[in-house]
Design a protein around this motif. Structure first.
Motif, PDB file in Angstrom:
ATOM      1  N   ASP A 139      13.309   0.514   9.751  1.00 16.43           N
ATOM      2  CA  ASP A 139      12.318   0.129   9.251  1.00 16.43           C
ATOM      3  C   ASP A 139      11.147  -0.345  10.137  1.00 16.43           C
ATOM      4  O   ASP A 139      10.391  -1.154   9.711  1.00 16.43           O
ATOM      5  CB  ASP A 139      12.090  -0.928   8.005  1.00 16.43           C
ATOM      6  N   PHE A 140      10.818   0.445  11.122  1.00 15.14           N
ATOM      7  CA  PHE A 140       9.740   0.182  12.210  1.00 15.14           C
ATOM      8  C   PHE A 140       8.586   1.099  12.027  1.00 15.14           C
ATOM      9  O   PHE A 140       7.713   0.901  12.852  1.00 15.14           O
ATOM     10  CB  PHE A 140      10.207   0.136  13.403  1.00 15.14           C
ATOM     11  N   PHE A 141       8.562   2.047  11.048  1.00 15.48           N
ATOM     12  CA  PHE A 141       7.295   2.940  11.068  1.00 15.48           C
ATOM     13  C   PHE A 141       6.201   2.112  10.173  1.00 15.48           C
ATOM     14  O   PHE A 141       6.542   1.349   9.250  1.00 15.48           O
ATOM     15  CB  PHE A 141       7.769   4.166  10.180  1.00 15.48           C
ATOM     16  N   ASP A 142       5.003   2.309  10.556  1.00 16.06           N
ATOM     17  CA  ASP A 142       3.826   1.804   9.871  1.00 16.06           C
ATOM     18  C   ASP A 142       3.863   2.455   8.201  1.00 16.06           C
ATOM     19  O   ASP A 142       4.624   3.480   8.110  1.00 16.06           O
ATOM     20  CB  ASP A 142       2.498   2.028  10.380  1.00 16.06           C
ATOM     21  N   SER A 143       3.492   1.744   7.340  1.00 18.14           N
ATOM     22  CA  SER A 143       3.215   2.366   5.881  1.00 18.14           C
ATOM     23  C   SER A 143       2.364   3.637   6.054  1.00 18.14           C
ATOM     24  O   SER A 143       2.542   4.495   5.042  1.00 18.14           O
ATOM     25  CB  SER A 143       2.761   1.300   5.234  1.00 18.14           C
ATOM     26  N   ASP A 144       1.584   3.874   7.001  1.00 16.68           N
ATOM     27  CA  ASP A 144       0.831   5.263   7.104  1.00 16.68           C
ATOM     28  C   ASP A 144       1.164   5.643   8.501  1.00 16.68           C
ATOM     29  O   ASP A 144       0.252   5.420   9.501  1.00 16.68           O
ATOM     30  CB  ASP A 144      -0.766   4.864   6.889  1.00 16.68           C
ATOM     31  N   ALA A 145       2.426   6.173   8.593  1.00 16.34           N
ATOM     32  CA  ALA A 145       2.734   6.791  10.012  1.00 16.34           C
ATOM     33  C   ALA A 145       2.329   7.974  10.188  1.00 16.34           C
ATOM     34  O   ALA A 145       2.334   8.785   9.249  1.00 16.34           O
ATOM     35  CB  ALA A 145       4.044   6.196  10.351  1.00 16.34           C
ATOM     36  N   ARG A 146       2.228   8.542  11.712  1.00 16.33           N
ATOM     37  CA  ARG A 146       1.841  10.015  11.925  1.00 16.33           C
ATOM     38  C   ARG A 146       2.894  10.248  12.989  1.00 16.33           C
ATOM     39  O   ARG A 146       3.231   9.742  13.822  1.00 16.33           O
ATOM     40  CB  ARG A 146       0.696  10.144  12.241  1.00 16.33           C
ATOM     41  N   VAL A 147       3.827  11.511  12.629  1.00 19.40           N
ATOM     42  CA  VAL A 147       4.357  12.106  13.592  1.00 19.40           C
ATOM     43  C   VAL A 147       3.813  13.687  13.943  1.00 19.40           C
ATOM     44  O   VAL A 147       3.708  14.170  13.183  1.00 19.40           O
ATOM     45  CB  VAL A 147       5.953  12.379  13.026  1.00 19.40           C
ATOM     46  N   ILE A 148       3.727  13.684  15.409  1.00 21.08           N
ATOM     47  CA  ILE A 148       3.029  14.743  15.954  1.00 21.08           C
ATOM     48  C   ILE A 148       3.903  15.448  16.963  1.00 21.08           C
ATOM     49  O   ILE A 148       4.339  14.666  17.795  1.00 21.08           O
ATOM     50  CB  ILE A 148       1.536  14.310  16.341  1.00 21.08           C
ATOM     51  N   PHE A 183      10.286  12.620   4.056  1.00 21.64           N
ATOM     52  CA  PHE A 183       9.960  11.361   4.457  1.00 21.64           C
ATOM     53  C   PHE A 183       8.617  10.774   3.858  1.00 21.64           C
ATOM     54  O   PHE A 183       8.074   9.622   4.157  1.00 21.64           O
ATOM     55  CB  PHE A 183      10.151  10.942   6.100  1.00 21.64           C
ATOM     56  N   ALA A 184       8.221  11.461   3.169  1.00 22.83           N
ATOM     57  CA  ALA A 184       6.606  11.555   2.374  1.00 22.83           C
ATOM     58  C   ALA A 184       6.634  10.048   1.656  1.00 22.83           C
ATOM     59  O   ALA A 184       5.727   9.462   1.725  1.00 22.83           O
ATOM     60  CB  ALA A 184       6.393  12.538   1.703  1.00 22.83           C
ATOM     61  N   SER A 185       7.764   9.876   0.881  1.00 23.97           N
ATOM     62  CA  SER A 185       7.621   8.452   0.184  1.00 23.97           C
ATOM     63  C   SER A 185       7.605   7.281   1.093  1.00 23.97           C
ATOM     64  O   SER A 185       7.199   6.094   0.599  1.00 23.97           O
ATOM     65  CB  SER A 185       8.868   8.448  -0.597  1.00 23.97           C
ATOM     66  N   MET A 186       7.764   7.500   2.407  1.00 26.77           N
ATOM     67  CA  MET A 186       7.917   6.376   3.291  1.00 26.77           C
ATOM     68  C   MET A 186       6.368   6.223   3.956  1.00 26.77           C
ATOM     69  O   MET A 186       6.319   5.338   4.853  1.00 26.77           O
ATOM     70  CB  MET A 186       8.784   6.398   4.389  1.00 26.77           C
ATOM     71  N   GLY A 187       5.611   7.115   3.642  1.00 29.76           N
ATOM     72  CA  GLY A 187       4.247   7.144   4.221  1.00 29.76           C
ATOM     73  C   GLY A 187       4.210   7.794   5.257  1.00 29.76           C
ATOM     74  O   GLY A 187       2.850   7.787   6.129  1.00 29.76           O
ATOM     75  N   ILE A 188       5.074   8.792   5.707  1.00 31.89           N
ATOM     76  CA  ILE A 188       5.011   9.417   6.971  1.00 31.89           C
ATOM     77  C   ILE A 188       4.596  10.752   6.749  1.00 31.89           C
ATOM     78  O   ILE A 188       4.926  11.333   5.901  1.00 31.89           O
ATOM     79  CB  ILE A 188       6.534   9.587   7.668  1.00 31.89           C
TER      80      ILE A 188
END
Length: 260
Positions: A139-148, A183-188
């Motif tokens: 649980d270390f991703f921000d609530s509005d995280a970006r993976v690129i 992982f959309a529900s986690m804000g990613i």
């Protein structure tokens, strides 16, 4: 912005090329950095100088010269990263690992093997999923995280010696699409950037890279190669709040090179 309030970008492969340009751009845009890279001792003086330059600009920059693609080392690096960032979250995860076998399929010596494919796919595609999974599980991703992640035109074109990397790029894009979905529900939000031909250390390892450069200059309506800064600028745009509805796609950043 107070240091402990700055968002964190974790960059896998951030010591040169697209990864380094992205680190520089995000650092100047207000991010603190955790950079994982794998480089020879002979190159470390120049690389450490780059990291020190970032720190002199007021950017908190932690770096690990270690293997980011095998599971035991990933866990070790992630444990070390957690102890550094403490209760802060990962806002941006950038995958810029360029570790693949550039061998032809046919020939008398030095041809691709089954293992070459597996090693390349793990390094340049599956390792992204491994890292996302590690961060999500703790649980270390921000609530509005970006993976690129970075792909190339080799996702649809065949170049001699590029088969294993080409397969990895296609796999990487499939993994990114599913990260965006599952992982959309986690804000990613997850996306690939397809850069045009960029004169980096990785490009110069490709057999016949001189021909790729020559053709790119002819095809590109802007009559120049893509620069690492062009790609870093696009990464930054994808981190903005206004880009939160962009996910699961491949975005071309090539100055129109792929139009013809």
């Amino acid at each position: 912005m107070e240091t402990n309030k700055r968002p964190i970008a974790l960059i896998l492969g951030g010591s040169s090329g697209l990864g380094a340009a992205t680190a520089q751009k995000l650092g100047k845009a207000g991010y603190d950095l955790v950079i994982v890279h794998r480089d020879r001792k002979a190159d470390m003086l120049e690389i450490e100088s780059f990291f020190d330059q970032l720190r002199q600009e007021g950017i908190e920059c932690h770096s690990f010269n270690n293997d980011a693609v095998t599971l035991p080392k990933q866990q070790e690096l992630w444990t070390a990263t957690k102890s550094l960032i403490k209760n802060r979250k990962i806002k941006v995860l950038v995958h810029s690992i360029a570790k693949g076998n550039l061998k032809p399929m046919t020939g008398s010596t030095g041809v691709l093997t089954n293992q070459d494919f597996h090693l390349t796919l793990q390094a340049m595609a599956v390792s992204l999923f491994d890292w996302v999974k590690l961060i999500v599980e703790d649980d270390f991703f921000d609530s509005d995280a970006r993976v690129i992640a970075f792909t190339s035109e080799g996702n649809s074109k065949a170049w001699r010696g590029y088969a294993a990397v080409s397969a990895a790029k296609v796999s990487l894009e499939a993994i990114v699409r599913n990260i965006a979905l599952e992982f959309a529900s986690m804000g990613i939000k997850a996306n690939c950037i397809q850069a045009g031909v960029t004169d980096t250390k990785s490009l110069r390892m490709i057999p016949g890279h001189e021909i790729l450069i020559e053709k790119a200059l002819k095809r590109n309506p802007n009559k120049r190669l893509t620069s690492p800064a062009d790609v870093a600028n696009a990464v930054y745009l994808l981190t903005l709040p206004e880009a939160r509805w962009i996910t699961g796609t491949v975005i071309k950043v090539d100055g129109g090179e792929s139009l013809q």
